[in-house]
Design an enzyme around this catalytic site. Sequence first.
Site, PDB file in Angstrom:
ATOM      1  N   GLU A  61       0.839  -1.201   0.000  1.00  0.00           N
ATOM      2  CA  GLU A  61       0.000   0.000   0.000  1.00  0.00           C
ATOM      3  C   GLU A  61       0.872   1.249   0.000  1.00  0.00           C
ATOM      4  O   GLU A  61       0.562   2.251  -0.620  1.00  0.00           O
ATOM      5  CB  GLU A  61      -0.906   0.013   1.228  1.00  0.00           C
ATOM      6  CG  GLU A  61      -1.851   1.198   1.235  1.00  0.00           C
ATOM      7  CD  GLU A  61      -2.867   1.174   2.375  1.00  0.00           C
ATOM      8  OE1 GLU A  61      -3.852   1.876   2.264  1.00  0.00           O
ATOM      9  OE2 GLU A  61      -2.662   0.440   3.365  1.00  0.00           O
TER      10      GLU A  61
ATOM     11  N   SER B 256      -1.343   7.793   8.693  1.00  0.00           N
ATOM     12  CA  SER B 256      -1.357   9.262   8.693  1.00  0.00           C
ATOM     13  C   SER B 256       0.073   9.804   8.714  1.00  0.00           C
ATOM     14  O   SER B 256       1.022   9.105   9.103  1.00  0.00           O
ATOM     15  CB  SER B 256      -2.143   9.791   9.893  1.00  0.00           C
ATOM     16  OG  SER B 256      -1.362   9.662  11.067  1.00  0.00           O
TER      17      SER B 256
HETATM   18  C1  FAD Z   1     -10.538   8.948   2.245  1.00  0.00           C
HETATM   19  C2  FAD Z   1     -10.166   7.793   3.118  1.00  0.00           C
HETATM   20  C3  FAD Z   1     -10.187   6.507   2.601  1.00  0.00           C
HETATM   21  C4  FAD Z   1      -9.896   5.420   3.412  1.00  0.00           C
HETATM   22  N1  FAD Z   1      -9.998   4.150   2.900  1.00  0.00           N
HETATM   23  C5  FAD Z   1      -9.845   3.090   3.725  1.00  0.00           C
HETATM   24  C6  FAD Z   1     -10.098   1.770   3.243  1.00  0.00           C
HETATM   25  O1  FAD Z   1     -10.426   1.567   2.073  1.00  0.00           O
HETATM   26  N2  FAD Z   1      -9.989   0.752   4.118  1.00  0.00           N
HETATM   27  C7  FAD Z   1      -9.607   0.932   5.422  1.00  0.00           C
HETATM   28  O2  FAD Z   1      -9.502  -0.051   6.142  1.00  0.00           O
HETATM   29  N3  FAD Z   1      -9.369   2.171   5.907  1.00  0.00           N
HETATM   30  C8  FAD Z   1      -9.485   3.246   5.089  1.00  0.00           C
HETATM   31  N4  FAD Z   1      -9.265   4.525   5.573  1.00  0.00           N
HETATM   32  C9  FAD Z   1      -8.960   4.693   6.994  1.00  0.00           C
HETATM   33  C10 FAD Z   1      -7.564   5.187   7.292  1.00  0.00           C
HETATM   34  O3  FAD Z   1      -6.646   4.139   7.194  1.00  0.00           O
HETATM   35  C11 FAD Z   1      -7.608   5.800   8.703  1.00  0.00           C
HETATM   36  O4  FAD Z   1      -8.388   6.980   8.613  1.00  0.00           O
HETATM   37  C12 FAD Z   1      -6.242   6.130   9.219  1.00  0.00           C
HETATM   38  O5  FAD Z   1      -5.523   4.953   9.513  1.00  0.00           O
HETATM   39  C13 FAD Z   1      -6.317   7.003  10.500  1.00  0.00           C
HETATM   40  O6  FAD Z   1      -7.157   6.402  11.446  1.00  0.00           O
HETATM   41  P1  FAD Z   1      -8.375   7.211  12.116  1.00  0.00           P
HETATM   42  O7  FAD Z   1      -9.162   7.860  11.042  1.00  0.00           O
HETATM   43  O8  FAD Z   1      -9.062   6.287  13.040  1.00  0.00           O
HETATM   44  O9  FAD Z   1      -7.691   8.366  12.936  1.00  0.00           O
HETATM   45  P2  FAD Z   1      -6.965   8.219  14.351  1.00  0.00           P
HETATM   46  O10 FAD Z   1      -6.070   7.037  14.351  1.00  0.00           O
HETATM   47  O11 FAD Z   1      -7.985   8.325  15.426  1.00  0.00           O
HETATM   48  O12 FAD Z   1      -6.062   9.515  14.359  1.00  0.00           O
HETATM   49  C14 FAD Z   1      -6.590  10.821  14.643  1.00  0.00           C
HETATM   50  C15 FAD Z   1      -5.414  11.804  14.637  1.00  0.00           C
HETATM   51  O13 FAD Z   1      -4.477  11.466  15.664  1.00  0.00           O
HETATM   52  C16 FAD Z   1      -3.181  11.246  15.104  1.00  0.00           C
HETATM   53  N5  FAD Z   1      -2.505  10.136  15.812  1.00  0.00           N
HETATM   54  C17 FAD Z   1      -3.065   8.916  16.094  1.00  0.00           C
HETATM   55  N6  FAD Z   1      -2.155   8.140  16.729  1.00  0.00           N
HETATM   56  C18 FAD Z   1      -1.004   8.877  16.827  1.00  0.00           C
HETATM   57  C19 FAD Z   1       0.291   8.631  17.356  1.00  0.00           C
HETATM   58  N7  FAD Z   1       0.615   7.453  17.912  1.00  0.00           N
HETATM   59  N8  FAD Z   1       1.220   9.612  17.275  1.00  0.00           N
HETATM   60  C20 FAD Z   1       0.934  10.800  16.701  1.00  0.00           C
HETATM   61  N9  FAD Z   1      -0.304  11.100  16.175  1.00  0.00           N
HETATM   62  C21 FAD Z   1      -1.245  10.151  16.238  1.00  0.00           C
HETATM   63  C22 FAD Z   1      -3.431  10.899  13.646  1.00  0.00           C
HETATM   64  O14 FAD Z   1      -2.314  11.207  12.836  1.00  0.00           O
HETATM   65  C23 FAD Z   1      -4.631  11.771  13.313  1.00  0.00           C
HETATM   66  O15 FAD Z   1      -4.213  13.080  13.030  1.00  0.00           O
HETATM   67  C24 FAD Z   1      -9.520   5.627   4.774  1.00  0.00           C
HETATM   68  C25 FAD Z   1      -9.476   6.928   5.294  1.00  0.00           C
HETATM   69  C26 FAD Z   1      -9.797   7.999   4.485  1.00  0.00           C
HETATM   70  C27 FAD Z   1      -9.761   9.391   5.089  1.00  0.00           C
END
Ligand code: FAD
Length: 394
Positions: free
Chosen positions: A246, A379
């Site tokens: 990926e 991210s």
């Molecule tokens: C348009 C889009 C398409 C997607 N498509 C898919 C898909 O097809 N399949 C799938 O399974 N997932 C998909 N995702 C999900 C994506 O993988 C997650 O959004 C991503 O892993 C972040 O997880 P979260 O949204 O739960 O945010 P969180 O993990 O809750 O993070 C929230 C914020 O906190 C920060 N953060 C979290 N942990 C830490 C850390 N340890 N240190 C510093 N900062 C931190 C993050 O950087 C972010 O800014 C998609 C997301 C988007 C936006």
Amino acid sequence: MDLSLTADERAFQDEVRAFLDEALTPELRAAGRLATSVFAEPEFSLPWQRKLFEKGWVAPSWPKAYGGAGWGEMKRAIFAAECARAGAPALSPMGLRMVGPCLMGHGTEEQKAFFLPRILAGEDYWCQGYSEPGAGSDLASLQLRADSDGDHYVLNGSKIWTTHAHYANRMFCLVRTRFEGKPQQGITFLLLEMATPGITVAPIITLAGDHEVNQVFFDNVRVPKSGRVGEENHGWTVAKYLLEFERGGGSAPGLKVALGRVRGLAGAEGLLDDPDFRGRLIDVEVLVEAIEMTEHRVLAAIAGGRNPGPASSMLKTQGTEAMQAIDELAIDAAAPYARVDQPAARKPGANIEAVGPAHSLTAMPRYLNNRAASIYGGSNQIQRDIMARLILGL
Ligand SMILES: Cc1cc2nc3c(=O)[nH]c(=O)nc-3n(C[C@H](O)[C@H](O)[C@H](O)COP(=O)(O)OP(=O)(O)OC[C@H]3O[C@@H](n4cnc5c(N)ncnc54)[C@H](O)[C@@H]3O)c2cc1C
């Protein structure tokens, strides 16, 4: 570092250009040019996938034994760059770049024989069920439960942000098969059919107005255990293998195309004489050059049998930030024309001129859609954590 192509590589580049000239219809080119997301709609990506399949070029990195092109890193980079320059629609990565390689590494002979040809031919359209409402960056905390019942698992829970789940007929997903012990050691990797009773796909309409992602609900969904990849409770190893694919891939060719678009637009609006705008544009151009050089260094490392290390985290962070900076420049250049999305006007064949300059159709939806690029695929904060550990030893 020698960046010039060898005679063989130049001949290959000519062959690719000739093929793209002939195979890309005006509709496919328009779809590529007007796309506002890294994910093309399957109505455009699948016809293009079939053409590449017939040519034998649909899976550049797959070994020939599995029906791939079996190209080395350099040929793959040339091919990707030419596709970006020609404006070819992007292919969905979920089958070809994610679950396919994963099956090659961890699937049974039956799974490989059944799924791999279907992935190549575009007979199946896959979605990725990893993230959940409470599990994104901390993916190992996922809770979608899979209870064993004879030769089936029974699934209850939900997945979220599932890109193109509303088009997909199959999903590869991570489920929890054990609740005690280390979270990573209770996860299983499962393939399932989206038409299975008990699955509901609910759309999530994004800020950009797109229907690209979904929440998928599972209510007593019975999945045959034959869909399991790897051992029960060993899905984390399979999942990590897939994430390598990926995160891979070069972004410089696409960034250069986007920069060319902004330069053309800014020129037409007289903005290239504006010192502030010109300075910002040049900053991004320099960054994109640096990204391109880093991508070449990674290619050279891989070709030399060396591990590129944290370079993929660096490229993901820099590539997405460069893209977002280019989007901002496009918004400024499009100025009052940078309006909300008009999907109907972006369909190939639509009378674009009737609704204003072509750039006005894509600047804002691209900007909004690309905000997500620094979140998905790990991210940028998480990528910086990785770099801090691997490069700075923190
Ligand atoms: C348009 C889009 C398409 C997607 N498509 C898919 C898909 O097809 N399949 C799938 O399974 N997932 C998909 N995702 C999900 C994506 O993988 C997650 O959004 C991503 O892993 C972040 O997880 P979260 O949204 O739960 O945010 P969180 O993990 O809750 O993070 C929230 C914020 O906190 C920060 N953060 C979290 N942990 C830490 C850390 N340890 N240190 C510093 N900062 C931190 C993050 O950087 C972010 O800014 C998609 C997301 C988007 C936006």
